[in-house]
Design a protein around this motif. Structure first.
Motif, PDB file in Angstrom:
ATOM      1  N   GLU A  26       1.189  -1.159   0.207  1.00  0.00           N
ATOM      2  CA  GLU A  26      -0.397   0.210  -0.075  1.00  0.00           C
ATOM      3  C   GLU A  26       1.203   1.750  -0.175  1.00  0.00           C
ATOM      4  OE1 GLU A  26      -2.622  -3.288   0.909  1.00  0.00           O
ATOM      5  OE2 GLU A  26      -0.988  -2.352   2.029  1.00  0.00           O
ATOM      6  N   GLU A  27       1.798   1.485   0.987  1.00  0.00           N
ATOM      7  CA  GLU A  27       2.917   2.719   0.462  1.00  0.00           C
ATOM      8  C   GLU A  27       3.388   2.645  -0.348  1.00  0.00           C
ATOM      9  OE1 GLU A  27       7.038   2.065   2.415  1.00  0.00           O
ATOM     10  OE2 GLU A  27       6.329  -0.455   3.277  1.00  0.00           O
ATOM     11  N   PHE A  28       3.173   2.115  -1.848  1.00  0.00           N
ATOM     12  CA  PHE A  28       3.753   2.386  -2.470  1.00  0.00           C
ATOM     13  C   PHE A  28       2.885   2.305  -3.551  1.00  0.00           C
ATOM     14  CE2 PHE A  28       6.761  -0.949  -0.174  1.00  0.00           C
ATOM     15  CZ  PHE A  28       7.582  -0.108  -0.918  1.00  0.00           C
ATOM     16  N   GLY A  29       1.578   2.636  -3.560  1.00  0.00           N
ATOM     17  CA  GLY A  29       0.415   3.329  -4.192  1.00  0.00           C
ATOM     18  C   GLY A  29      -0.420   1.516  -4.817  1.00  0.00           C
ATOM     19  N   LEU A  30      -0.611   0.277  -3.883  1.00  0.00           N
ATOM     20  CA  LEU A  30      -0.527  -0.040  -4.891  1.00  0.00           C
ATOM     21  C   LEU A  30      -1.983  -1.252  -4.165  1.00  0.00           C
ATOM     22  CD1 LEU A  30       1.776  -2.912  -6.069  1.00  0.00           C
ATOM     23  CD2 LEU A  30       0.002  -1.293  -7.880  1.00  0.00           C
ATOM     24  N   ARG A  31      -2.544  -0.970  -4.336  1.00  0.00           N
ATOM     25  CA  ARG A  31      -3.675  -2.199  -3.719  1.00  0.00           C
ATOM     26  C   ARG A  31      -4.624  -2.577  -4.969  1.00  0.00           C
ATOM     27  NH1 ARG A  31      -8.355  -0.984   1.226  1.00  0.00           N
ATOM     28  NH2 ARG A  31      -9.389  -3.176   1.085  1.00  0.00           N
ATOM     29  N   ASP A  32      -5.975  -2.253  -5.138  1.00  0.00           N
ATOM     30  CA  ASP A  32      -6.861  -2.852  -5.623  1.00  0.00           C
ATOM     31  C   ASP A  32      -5.672  -3.004  -7.837  1.00  0.00           C
ATOM     32  OD1 ASP A  32      -8.605  -3.336  -4.295  1.00  0.00           O
ATOM     33  OD2 ASP A  32      -9.759  -1.012  -5.263  1.00  0.00           O
ATOM     34  N   LEU A  33      -5.826  -4.210  -7.979  1.00  0.00           N
ATOM     35  CA  LEU A  33      -5.093  -4.246  -9.729  1.00  0.00           C
ATOM     36  C   LEU A  33      -6.327  -3.931 -10.932  1.00  0.00           C
ATOM     37  CD1 LEU A  33      -3.035  -7.894  -8.504  1.00  0.00           C
ATOM     38  CD2 LEU A  33      -2.462  -4.922  -8.045  1.00  0.00           C
ATOM     39  N   HIS A  34      -4.908  -3.349 -11.575  1.00  0.00           N
ATOM     40  CA  HIS A  34      -6.185  -3.252 -13.586  1.00  0.00           C
ATOM     41  C   HIS A  34      -5.792  -4.350 -14.392  1.00  0.00           C
ATOM     42  CE1 HIS A  34      -6.599  -0.468 -17.025  1.00  0.00           C
ATOM     43  NE2 HIS A  34      -7.796  -0.876 -16.716  1.00  0.00           N
ATOM     44  N   PHE A  35      -6.257  -4.837 -14.395  1.00  0.00           N
ATOM     45  CA  PHE A  35      -5.902  -6.079 -15.573  1.00  0.00           C
ATOM     46  C   PHE A  35      -7.251  -6.568 -16.412  1.00  0.00           C
ATOM     47  CE2 PHE A  35      -7.083  -8.516 -11.498  1.00  0.00           C
ATOM     48  CZ  PHE A  35      -8.067  -9.173 -12.397  1.00  0.00           C
ATOM     49  N   VAL A  36      -6.274  -7.733 -17.267  1.00  0.00           N
ATOM     50  CA  VAL A  36      -7.423  -8.985 -17.680  1.00  0.00           C
ATOM     51  C   VAL A  36      -6.531 -10.445 -18.131  1.00  0.00           C
ATOM     52  CG1 VAL A  36      -8.717  -6.505 -18.886  1.00  0.00           C
ATOM     53  CG2 VAL A  36      -7.134  -7.252 -19.648  1.00  0.00           C
ATOM     54  N   THR A  37      -7.693 -10.882 -18.268  1.00  0.00           N
ATOM     55  CA  THR A  37      -7.227 -12.280 -19.479  1.00  0.00           C
ATOM     56  C   THR A  37      -7.482 -12.017 -20.322  1.00  0.00           C
ATOM     57  OG1 THR A  37      -9.373 -13.512 -17.887  1.00  0.00           O
ATOM     58  CG2 THR A  37      -6.987 -12.857 -16.556  1.00  0.00           C
ATOM     59  N   PRO A  38      -6.841 -12.963 -20.945  1.00  0.00           N
ATOM     60  CA  PRO A  38      -7.293 -13.616 -22.679  1.00  0.00           C
ATOM     61  C   PRO A  38      -8.360 -14.419 -22.210  1.00  0.00           C
ATOM     62  CG  PRO A  38      -5.256 -13.140 -22.519  1.00  0.00           C
ATOM     63  CD  PRO A  38      -5.600 -13.230 -21.038  1.00  0.00           C
ATOM     64  N   SER A  39      -9.385 -14.589 -23.336  1.00  0.00           N
ATOM     65  CA  SER A  39     -10.529 -15.768 -23.425  1.00  0.00           C
ATOM     66  C   SER A  39      -9.813 -16.604 -23.500  1.00  0.00           C
ATOM     67  CB  SER A  39     -11.627 -15.549 -24.520  1.00  0.00           C
ATOM     68  OG  SER A  39     -12.242 -13.891 -24.553  1.00  0.00           O
ATOM     69  N   TYR A  40     -10.477 -17.629 -23.066  1.00  0.00           N
ATOM     70  CA  TYR A  40     -10.366 -19.308 -23.073  1.00  0.00           C
ATOM     71  C   TYR A  40      -8.822 -19.088 -23.179  1.00  0.00           C
ATOM     72  CZ  TYR A  40     -13.717 -20.370 -26.600  1.00  0.00           C
ATOM     73  OH  TYR A  40     -15.073 -19.960 -27.412  1.00  0.00           O
ATOM     74  N   THR A  41      -8.747 -18.744 -21.814  1.00  0.00           N
ATOM     75  CA  THR A  41      -7.511 -18.903 -20.766  1.00  0.00           C
ATOM     76  C   THR A  41      -8.535 -19.588 -19.063  1.00  0.00           C
ATOM     77  OG1 THR A  41      -7.247 -17.068 -19.619  1.00  0.00           O
ATOM     78  CG2 THR A  41      -5.982 -17.344 -22.216  1.00  0.00           C
ATOM     79  N   SER A  42      -7.438 -20.203 -18.320  1.00  0.00           N
ATOM     80  CA  SER A  42      -8.037 -20.561 -17.223  1.00  0.00           C
ATOM     81  C   SER A  42      -7.886 -19.168 -15.949  1.00  0.00           C
ATOM     82  CB  SER A  42      -6.372 -20.809 -16.696  1.00  0.00           C
ATOM     83  OG  SER A  42      -6.844 -21.820 -15.395  1.00  0.00           O
ATOM     84  N   GLY A  43      -8.917 -19.195 -15.204  1.00  0.00           N
ATOM     85  CA  GLY A  43      -9.542 -18.127 -13.777  1.00  0.00           C
ATOM     86  C   GLY A  43      -8.365 -19.483 -13.075  1.00  0.00           C
ATOM     87  N   THR A  44      -9.042 -18.475 -11.776  1.00  0.00           N
ATOM     88  CA  THR A  44      -7.895 -19.244 -10.612  1.00  0.00           C
ATOM     89  C   THR A  44      -9.045 -20.000  -9.821  1.00  0.00           C
ATOM     90  OG1 THR A  44      -9.152 -17.536  -9.469  1.00  0.00           O
ATOM     91  CG2 THR A  44      -6.978 -16.999 -10.426  1.00  0.00           C
TER      92      THR A  44
END
Length: 521
Positions: free
Chosen positions: A102-120
């Motif tokens: 958090e001290e480096f300005g990171l919390r919520d991440l902005h990302f995507v995943t390609p279609s037809y790839t695995s989720g968690t």
């Protein structure tokens, strides 16, 4: 006397038909002004269905909804099978966050995943490591890979990390080359130490996920690659195009994350400094058992005099699913629906058949449009022209056609020219002969044009000054409803409907003579 009587009858009939067409056009204009539906259709398409890749429930549900709408208006509609996928894919919600940064300005991440790839597998949290670049690095850090999110090199273009045999061979070649470089560097280091001199090591070659298989076997949670903003998310080309995976039991299990480049660089620096922090992701990418067939939707208002001659409007229903397909290709499907409705409720009785084609799998390689042309090969020489809408949101302000069609377009565009205003202008101009493509290209039009079918584009303009930029939206997370404009879609539908009806009611097919450049050039 008999000939004179017949001539008078024909003239009277032509006059009546002309008046009927004018009446129909006026009804469409009134309906478009008093009861516009384009914005409503766009809202349904993007809000209730969203991104619509073939193989997804969203695509199939949107297709069924479109069929329902056509049937409500009394327009004949059917599905035509194009092909099948070995499995399907549905995208759910996704989120990610950084913990301890958090001290480096990171919390919520902005990302995507390609279609037809695995989720968690639900919420998964792990530490972060940088990918190994040499076998020595891999051996040194192999114990840290289990349960880690791995930062890989390169900048994402939206596609998934390739696992094809061709790419694996490239990786193996680079590994062998790097091993030789490492041996030479070790020799130079020893010589420099013995001689009391310095040396400049050779740089090793980098390649994204160079040790992909080894890292997967070591138990990594997933891979993270830098992506420019706005984020682009395409699909796993190896699985779909190359049919690398056809067995449901062999689907990928490792998430492929494309992260905002600004956040990526912060995370990379923290990892290089070996700081203590974690990343947590919940990505709900789900596969469904196949085979999954996909279809083109074909609707039509049958011609009264020349039912086996056609004027076609088309757009592609499929859309990437990191956004909701509002522009690509809501800009084609929304007007397609509305132009069909305007023609239907106005009571249009065209001489030729007006056909509306909502294609499948344009994003995977123009599969739907090409399939349509193959299935309807015997009809292609009876198509007056095709209006394919698959570009920006801007509405038509004119049309430019080669000399062979110019006089006919002046005639059919007369209602638009006569009602032209400063806000909604329309003009017909002479254009150059088009170059006929020799292969499938960037959109559905090419499937028709390469077979000699004329495809007509409108001249368009951002009349409201909305500062629209197609490249900012195309295939990205920003392809959502707030990038569209309902007035633009409504105008597009009305203009195209009037052109379709006018061409359908000509007493002859549009001439193709000189529409395409001479192949001898």
């Amino acid at each position: 006397m008999r000939k004179l009587f017949l001539s008078l009858v024909l003239v009277s009939w032509a006059f009546v038909c002309g008046m009927a067409q004018k009446s129909t056009v006026q009804k469409m204009m009134d309906e478009s002004r008093n009861n516009p539906k384009a914005a409503y259709f766009l809202d349904i398409l993007t809000g209730r269905f969203g991104g619509r890749l073939i193989g997804s429930d969203a695509f199939e549900n949107a297709q069924q909804w479109m069929m329902r709408e056509f049937k409500k208006w009394g327009v004949d509609v059917r599905l035509e099978e194009v092909g099948e996928l070995p499995f399907g894919f549905n995208r759910g919600p996704w989120f990610g966050r950084a913990i301890g940064a958090e001290e480096f300005g990171l919390r919520d991440l902005h990302f995507v995943t390609p279609s037809y790839t695995s989720g968690t597998h639900g919420i998964q949290m792990g530490h972060v490591v940088l990918e190994p670049k040499t076998e020595q690095e891999l051996e040194k850090m192999k114990g840290t890979l289990k349960g880690a999110w791995v930062l890989i090199s390169g900048t994402s273009n939206g596609m998934a990390i390739s696992r094809s045999p061709k790419i694996e061979q490239i990786r193996n070649n680079i590994k062998a080359e790097n091993k030789e470089i490492a041996e030479r560097n070790a020799q130079k280091r020893r010589e420099a130490y013995q001689n009391g001199t310095s040396y400049v090591p050779e740089e090793i070659r980098e390649y994204p996920a160079l040790f992909y298989k080894e890292m997967v076997e070591a138990g990594v949670l997933g891979f993270i690659q830098s992506s420019k903003v706005p984020l682009t998310a395409l699909y796993d080309r190896d699985m779909i195009d190359e049919k690398l995976v056809t067995d449901f039991d062999s689907l990928p299990t490792i998430p492929d994350i494309k992260l905002d480049e600004y956040q990526y660089n912060i995370i990379k620096k923290l990892a290089q400094e070996r700081r203590r922090f974690w990343l947590e992701f919940d990505i709900r990418n789900h596969f469904k058992l196949g085979p999954v067939k996909y279809h083109n939707l074909v609707a039509e208002i049958k011609g009264t005099k020349y039912p086996d001659e056609y004027v076609i409007a088309c757009g592609h229903l499929d859309a990437y699913d990191a956004g909701t397909g509002a522009v690509d290709c809501g800009t084609g499907i929304t007007p397609l629906l509305e132009m069909a409705r305007l023609l239907a409720v106005s009571g249009a009785k065209p001489k030729r058949t007006i056909r509306f084609v909502a294609t499948a799998a344009e994003e995977f390689g123009i599969w739907g449009a090409n399939g349509y042309c193959l299935q309807h090969s015997k009809e292609l020489d009876k198509i007056c022209c095709v209006f394919n809408r698959d570009y920006g949101i801007e509405p038509p302000v004119g049309v430019s056609v080669p000399d062979c069609m110019y006089d006919d377009f002046v005639k059919v565009s007369q209602p638009l020219v006569e009602t032209s205003t400063d806000q909604w202008p329309f003009a017909v101009s002479r254009g150059k002969a088009q170059r006929k493509p020799t292969r499938l290209q960037s959109s559905d039009y090419s499937a028709f044009a390469m077979r000699g079918v004329p495809t007509v584009d409108f001249t368009c303009k951002d009349v409201y000054g909305l500062n629209f930029t197609y490249g900012e939206i195309w295939h990205t997370e920003r392809d959502i409803l707030n990038k569209q404009n309902g007035d633009y879609m409504q105008r597009t539908a009305l203009v195209t409907a009037i052109e379709l009806l006018g061409i359908a009611n000509l007493d002859h097919l549009l001439s193709r003579q000189g529409f395409f450049e001479s192949e001898s050039k």
